[in-house]
Design a protein around this motif. Structure first.
Motif, short mmCIF file in Angstrom:
data_model
loop_
_atom_site.label_atom_id
_atom_site.label_comp_id
_atom_site.label_asym_id
_atom_site.label_seq_id
_atom_site.Cartn_x
_atom_site.Cartn_y
_atom_site.Cartn_z
N VAL A 91 44.47 40.35 48.87
CA VAL A 91 43.65 41.65 49.12
C VAL A 91 43.49 42.36 47.87
O VAL A 91 42.45 42.75 47.47
N GLN A 92 44.60 42.45 46.86
CA GLN A 92 44.30 43.16 45.61
C GLN A 92 43.40 42.50 44.68
O GLN A 92 42.52 43.08 44.01
N ARG A 93 43.28 41.24 44.82
CA ARG A 93 42.31 40.59 43.73
C ARG A 93 41.00 40.71 44.26
O ARG A 93 40.04 40.92 43.56
N LEU A 94 40.98 40.56 45.57
CA LEU A 94 39.41 41.05 46.16
C LEU A 94 38.89 42.28 45.99
O LEU A 94 37.78 42.42 45.49
N PHE A 95 39.97 43.20 46.01
CA PHE A 95 39.66 44.54 45.67
C PHE A 95 39.28 44.54 43.96
O PHE A 95 38.02 45.31 43.79
N LEU A 96 39.95 44.08 43.38
CA LEU A 96 39.52 43.84 41.74
C LEU A 96 38.25 43.33 41.47
O LEU A 96 37.41 43.84 40.71
N PHE A 103 34.27 48.17 35.63
CA PHE A 103 35.74 48.20 34.91
C PHE A 103 35.88 46.98 34.34
O PHE A 103 36.92 46.38 34.76
N PRO A 104 35.28 46.49 33.47
CA PRO A 104 35.52 45.28 32.73
C PRO A 104 37.09 44.94 32.37
O PRO A 104 37.61 43.95 32.42
N GLY A 105 37.81 46.08 32.10
CA GLY A 105 38.96 45.88 31.55
C GLY A 105 39.83 45.58 32.52
O GLY A 105 41.25 44.92 32.20
N LEU A 106 39.61 45.41 33.74
CA LEU A 106 40.41 45.00 34.96
C LEU A 106 40.48 43.50 34.99
O LEU A 106 41.35 43.20 35.79
N VAL A 107 39.80 42.75 34.04
CA VAL A 107 40.10 41.33 34.05
C VAL A 107 41.19 40.99 33.64
O VAL A 107 41.60 39.84 34.17
#
Length: 188
Positions: A91-96, A103-107
């Motif tokens: 779920v966290q990954r899907l949200f990201l 927010f490209p830094g979230l990669v």
């Protein structure tokens, strides 16, 4: 004048029986699909089937308590708990994924979650593959037998009908209460 027929005791017991059987069959199918192919979708489907079967067990336990249903609930909760860490990461990954463009830094966080998901997938898969239907099936069969036994006695059928309608009424009232709480929060 209402065109609906009254809810009879036989109708309620038949509905309980059919509902439990339907939830059980859905759980078995999801479990078998999961055993054949371990994927995020299969984990989700098994969790949904587990929750539905657990809800059915909760209903039965509230109107006609029995040890078999209590055991089935414990087994289902243990299995859901085993899947929770993996589902949380998914779920966290899907949200990201939804917010990566903004927010490209979230990669970097996504990559961390990908590694965590791969690690958890192996751990959870190993744990869940040990779970089989053998412990749960006798509990469900006992519950079905218990419902069938109650349909043979008119007093028990009527008691079950009253209990189910009482639980349904309470659940409806709780839903209405919560809905009003949401509406009040939205209007403030």
């Amino acid at each position: 004048k209402s065109s609906r027929s009254p809810v009879t005791a036989r109708t309620v017991t038949r509905c309980l029986e059919n509902s439990l059987l339907s939830c059980w069959n859905d759980y078995v199918k999801a479990h078998r699909r999961f055993q054949r192919e371990f994927s995020a979708e299969k984990v989700h489907d098994l969790r949904v089937a587990s929750r539905r079967l657990l809800a059915q067990c909760d209903l039965l336990q509230s109107v006609s308590p029995q040890a078999a249903i209590e055991k089935a609930e414990r087994i289902l909760k243990r299995r859901l708990k085993a899947m929770s860490p993996l589902r949380d990461v998914q779920v966290q990954r899907l949200f990201l994924e939804e917010h990566l463009k903004s927010f490209p830094g979230l990669v970097l966080v996504r990559d961390l979650l990908d590694r965590r998901e791969r690690r958890l997938t192996g751990l959870v898969a190993a744990k869940l593959r040990r779970f089989n239907l053998g412990k749960l099936e006798p509990c469900i069969n006992a519950a079905l037998g218990h419902i069938a036994a109650q349909t043979r006695n008119s007093n028990q059928r009527e008691f079950l009908r009253s209990a189910v309608l009482g639980v349904a009424r309470s659940a409806y009232e709780e839903t209405v209460r919560r809905r009003r709480g949401i509406e009040l929060e939205d209007s403030s």
